[in-house]
Design a protein around this motif. Structure first.
Motif, mmCIF file in Angstrom:
data_model
loop_
_atom_site.group_PDB
_atom_site.id
_atom_site.type_symbol
_atom_site.label_atom_id
_atom_site.label_comp_id
_atom_site.label_asym_id
_atom_site.label_seq_id
_atom_site.Cartn_x
_atom_site.Cartn_y
_atom_site.Cartn_z
ATOM 1 N N GLU A 61 0.708 -1.128 0.032
ATOM 2 C CA GLU A 61 0.036 -0.058 0.028
ATOM 3 C C GLU A 61 0.994 1.275 0.139
ATOM 4 O OE1 GLU A 61 -3.938 1.720 2.071
ATOM 5 O OE2 GLU A 61 -2.437 0.629 3.461
ATOM 6 N N LEU A 62 0.278 2.250 -0.594
ATOM 7 C CA LEU A 62 1.169 3.448 -0.804
ATOM 8 C C LEU A 62 0.262 4.438 -0.442
ATOM 9 C CD1 LEU A 62 3.933 4.564 -1.723
ATOM 10 C CD2 LEU A 62 2.973 5.042 -3.804
ATOM 11 N N ALA A 63 0.458 5.618 0.357
ATOM 12 C CA ALA A 63 -0.250 6.741 0.788
ATOM 13 C C ALA A 63 0.270 7.914 0.739
ATOM 14 C CB ALA A 63 -0.987 6.460 2.122
ATOM 15 N N TYR A 64 -0.291 9.008 0.433
ATOM 16 C CA TYR A 64 0.377 10.368 0.303
ATOM 17 C C TYR A 64 -0.341 11.165 1.653
ATOM 18 C CZ TYR A 64 1.872 15.064 -0.987
ATOM 19 O OH TYR A 64 2.602 16.100 -0.898
ATOM 20 N N THR A 65 0.251 11.338 2.540
ATOM 21 C CA THR A 65 -0.449 12.093 3.731
ATOM 22 C C THR A 65 -0.040 13.532 4.035
ATOM 23 O OG1 THR A 65 1.513 11.365 5.065
ATOM 24 C CG2 THR A 65 -0.115 9.499 4.706
ATOM 25 N N ALA A 66 0.075 14.280 3.034
ATOM 26 C CA ALA A 66 0.352 15.589 3.277
ATOM 27 C C ALA A 66 -0.654 16.498 3.771
ATOM 28 C CB ALA A 66 1.002 16.515 1.976
ATOM 29 N N GLU A 67 -1.892 16.327 3.455
ATOM 30 C CA GLU A 67 -3.086 16.871 3.887
ATOM 31 C C GLU A 67 -4.175 15.714 4.347
ATOM 32 O OE1 GLU A 67 -3.546 20.118 3.849
ATOM 33 O OE2 GLU A 67 -1.679 20.566 2.806
ATOM 34 N N ALA A 68 -4.556 16.156 5.776
ATOM 35 C CA ALA A 68 -5.615 15.355 6.212
ATOM 36 C C ALA A 68 -6.891 15.185 5.753
ATOM 37 C CB ALA A 68 -5.562 15.444 7.837
ATOM 38 N N TRP A 69 -7.167 16.290 5.198
ATOM 39 C CA TRP A 69 -8.593 16.244 4.518
ATOM 40 C C TRP A 69 -8.503 15.502 3.259
ATOM 41 C CZ3 TRP A 69 -9.146 18.603 -0.426
ATOM 42 C CH2 TRP A 69 -8.142 19.400 -0.690
ATOM 43 N N LEU A 70 -7.486 15.137 2.561
ATOM 44 C CA LEU A 70 -7.481 14.468 1.374
ATOM 45 C C LEU A 70 -6.358 13.597 1.232
ATOM 46 C CD1 LEU A 70 -9.152 13.912 -1.135
ATOM 47 C CD2 LEU A 70 -7.734 15.667 -2.329
ATOM 48 N N ILE A 71 -6.366 12.140 1.564
ATOM 49 C CA ILE A 71 -5.387 11.402 1.383
ATOM 50 C C ILE A 71 -5.279 10.443 0.150
ATOM 51 C CG2 ILE A 71 -3.922 9.732 2.637
ATOM 52 C CD1 ILE A 71 -4.547 11.180 5.166
ATOM 53 N N PRO A 72 -4.825 10.495 -0.940
ATOM 54 C CA PRO A 72 -4.978 9.482 -1.590
ATOM 55 C C PRO A 72 -3.989 8.426 -1.241
ATOM 56 C CG PRO A 72 -3.573 11.092 -2.552
ATOM 57 C CD PRO A 72 -3.930 11.582 -1.155
ATOM 58 N N SER A 73 -4.524 6.987 -1.655
ATOM 59 C CA SER A 73 -3.797 5.776 -1.615
ATOM 60 C C SER A 73 -3.971 4.979 -2.545
ATOM 61 C CB SER A 73 -4.103 5.124 -0.298
ATOM 62 O OG SER A 73 -5.419 4.711 -0.193
ATOM 63 N N HIS B 299 -9.294 9.085 1.103
ATOM 64 C CA HIS B 299 -10.007 9.433 2.415
ATOM 65 C C HIS B 299 -9.834 10.884 2.990
ATOM 66 C CE1 HIS B 299 -9.572 5.189 2.517
ATOM 67 N NE2 HIS B 299 -10.243 4.844 3.428
ATOM 68 N N SER B 300 -10.883 11.110 3.531
ATOM 69 C CA SER B 300 -10.744 12.884 4.083
ATOM 70 C C SER B 300 -11.061 12.596 5.427
ATOM 71 C CB SER B 300 -11.788 13.658 3.158
ATOM 72 O OG SER B 300 -11.794 14.827 3.788
ATOM 73 N N TYR B 301 -10.026 13.006 6.438
ATOM 74 C CA TYR B 301 -10.222 12.923 7.758
ATOM 75 C C TYR B 301 -10.515 14.212 8.407
ATOM 76 C CZ TYR B 301 -7.679 8.439 7.100
ATOM 77 O OH TYR B 301 -7.224 7.357 6.678
ATOM 78 N N TRP B 302 -11.488 14.393 9.197
ATOM 79 C CA TRP B 302 -12.007 15.244 9.937
ATOM 80 C C TRP B 302 -12.299 15.231 11.311
ATOM 81 C CZ3 TRP B 302 -11.954 19.851 7.147
ATOM 82 C CH2 TRP B 302 -12.131 19.585 5.786
ATOM 83 N N ASN B 303 -11.478 16.083 12.073
ATOM 84 C CA ASN B 303 -11.717 16.077 13.661
ATOM 85 C C ASN B 303 -12.861 16.731 14.093
ATOM 86 O OD1 ASN B 303 -9.645 14.132 14.191
ATOM 87 N ND2 ASN B 303 -7.985 15.968 14.023
ATOM 88 N N VAL B 304 -14.125 16.181 14.464
ATOM 89 C CA VAL B 304 -15.155 17.134 14.873
ATOM 90 C C VAL B 304 -14.937 17.526 16.172
ATOM 91 C CG1 VAL B 304 -17.565 16.786 15.096
ATOM 92 C CG2 VAL B 304 -16.934 15.598 13.313
ATOM 93 N N THR B 305 -14.602 16.820 17.010
ATOM 94 C CA THR B 305 -14.382 17.200 18.534
ATOM 95 C C THR B 305 -12.668 16.225 18.746
ATOM 96 O OG1 THR B 305 -15.204 15.107 19.593
ATOM 97 C CG2 THR B 305 -16.519 17.303 19.080
ATOM 98 N N GLU B 306 -12.250 16.693 20.036
ATOM 99 C CA GLU B 306 -11.002 15.875 20.407
ATOM 100 C C GLU B 306 -11.044 14.592 20.506
ATOM 101 O OE1 GLU B 306 -9.662 17.595 23.940
ATOM 102 O OE2 GLU B 306 -8.988 19.286 23.300
ATOM 103 N N GLN B 307 -12.240 14.059 20.647
ATOM 104 C CA GLN B 307 -12.638 12.491 20.713
ATOM 105 C C GLN B 307 -13.156 11.791 19.369
ATOM 106 O OE1 GLN B 307 -13.941 14.600 23.376
ATOM 107 N NE2 GLN B 307 -11.883 14.144 24.336
ATOM 108 N N LEU B 308 -13.691 12.764 18.616
ATOM 109 C CA LEU B 308 -14.623 12.086 17.677
ATOM 110 C C LEU B 308 -14.084 12.776 16.214
ATOM 111 C CD1 LEU B 308 -17.104 10.894 16.394
ATOM 112 C CD2 LEU B 308 -18.377 12.915 16.639
ATOM 113 N N SER B 309 -13.751 11.773 15.225
ATOM 114 C CA SER B 309 -13.346 11.998 13.977
ATOM 115 C C SER B 309 -14.392 11.317 12.876
ATOM 116 C CB SER B 309 -11.867 11.449 13.571
ATOM 117 O OG SER B 309 -11.868 10.209 13.822
ATOM 118 N N LEU B 310 -14.615 11.912 11.735
ATOM 119 C CA LEU B 310 -15.256 11.314 10.628
ATOM 120 C C LEU B 310 -14.311 11.206 9.322
ATOM 121 C CD1 LEU B 310 -18.551 13.256 11.278
ATOM 122 C CD2 LEU B 310 -18.171 10.953 11.771
ATOM 123 N N THR B 311 -14.764 10.216 8.666
ATOM 124 C CA THR B 311 -13.857 10.216 7.415
ATOM 125 C C THR B 311 -14.966 9.582 6.193
ATOM 126 O OG1 THR B 311 -12.133 9.631 8.901
ATOM 127 C CG2 THR B 311 -11.700 8.884 6.552
#
Length: 260
Positions: free
Chosen positions: A140-152, A171-183
């Motif tokens: 697997e190969l992933a480019y992780t420069a931007e958490a909101w848009l990670i191509p792999s 994948h697009s990673y979003w921290n809603v709160t300190e505990q909750l994240s949505l992707t």
């Protein structure tokens, strides 16, 4: 270790009663039962042990429902030291007699800044009406420069099928709160003699939403809802089997994980 790894999209199918399926199957999640919503992490020399217990409403891999009835439970134990991770994953059908073991080894490393890679091997044993087995190599190969848009891109090769399966994902990673994240995510799969010998090319387009809630520094609960749209490889296989019904699949799952 990136938890969304191609090894969780691999699996094995025995002769499952009416389904009569055979050959190699992620998750695979690959198995593809779930992708915990955490970013690919840098390696650490500390020893970490993770226990993960989960359930999926259906056993879906490569856009296909692998079980005739019900869903599947998963128990995964992973030990990570530095860049090296070993794991043992077992799945059991909740309504059908089916057991699957995945035992493997994965090595993660950085090719360049923000460019992460994983290489690995796993042995698969499946038990149902008959016993089947497979050896798989994955990457697997992933480019992780931007958490909101990670191509792999992920790749798995089956020695039993002498074929391979490729997935391209966003994948697009979003921290809603300190505990909750949505992707939210979207994945395009391509089959090359991995699931079918007769057809190559586009297999399925899958998209969904993953959620992760951090209960504490070492415990989290995660879940997903996913929808897979059948494409050429699946549709041609269904037509050849005389199945004219829709091959699209929708399923969900939940996992609880502890890391020591």
């Amino acid at each position: 270790m990136a938890t969304h790894s191609v090894k969780f999209m691999a699996g094995i199918l025995c002769a499952l009663g009416i389904n009569g399926i055979s050959g190699s199957a992620l998750a695979n999640e690959s198995i593809e039962s779930i992708s915990n919503t955490v970013l690919p992490s840098q390696s650490s020399e500390a020893l970490a042990v993770t226990l993960d217990l989960g359930w999926d409403s259906q056993y879906i891999s490569q856009g296909r429902n692998n079980l005739q009835d019900g869903g599947i439970y998963w128990l995964n134990t992973a030990v990570q030291f530095g860049n090296l991770t070993t794991y043992a994953l077992v799945g059991r059908g909740d309504s059908q007699a089916y057991t699957e073991w995945n035992i493997g080894l994965e090595y993660g490393f950085n090719i360049a800044e923000n460019l992460e890679a994983n290489l690995g091997y796993q042995r698969i044993e499946g038990y149902s009406i008959s016993r089947c087995q497979d050896n798989e190599l994955f990457a697997e190969l992933a480019y992780t420069a931007e958490a909101w848009l990670i191509p792999s891109m992920s790749y798995v090769y089956s020695t039993e099928a002498a074929g391979y399966f490729v997935e391209v994902s966003l994948h697009s990673y979003w921290n809603v709160t300190e505990q909750l994240s949505l992707t939210p995510y979207i994945t395009q799969g391509f089959d090359f003699k991995y699931r079918t010998e007769e057809h190559d090319g586009r297999n399925n387009l899958q998209f969904g939403l993953e959620a992760n809630y951090q209960l504490s520094s070492y415990m989290n609960v995660s879940g997903h809802i996913s929808h897979s749209i059948a494409q050429g490889d699946i549709e041609q296989e269904a037509t050849a089997n005389g199945d004219i019904s829709s091959q699209d699949e929708t399923y969900a799952g939940i996992h609880f994980a502890m890391t020591f």
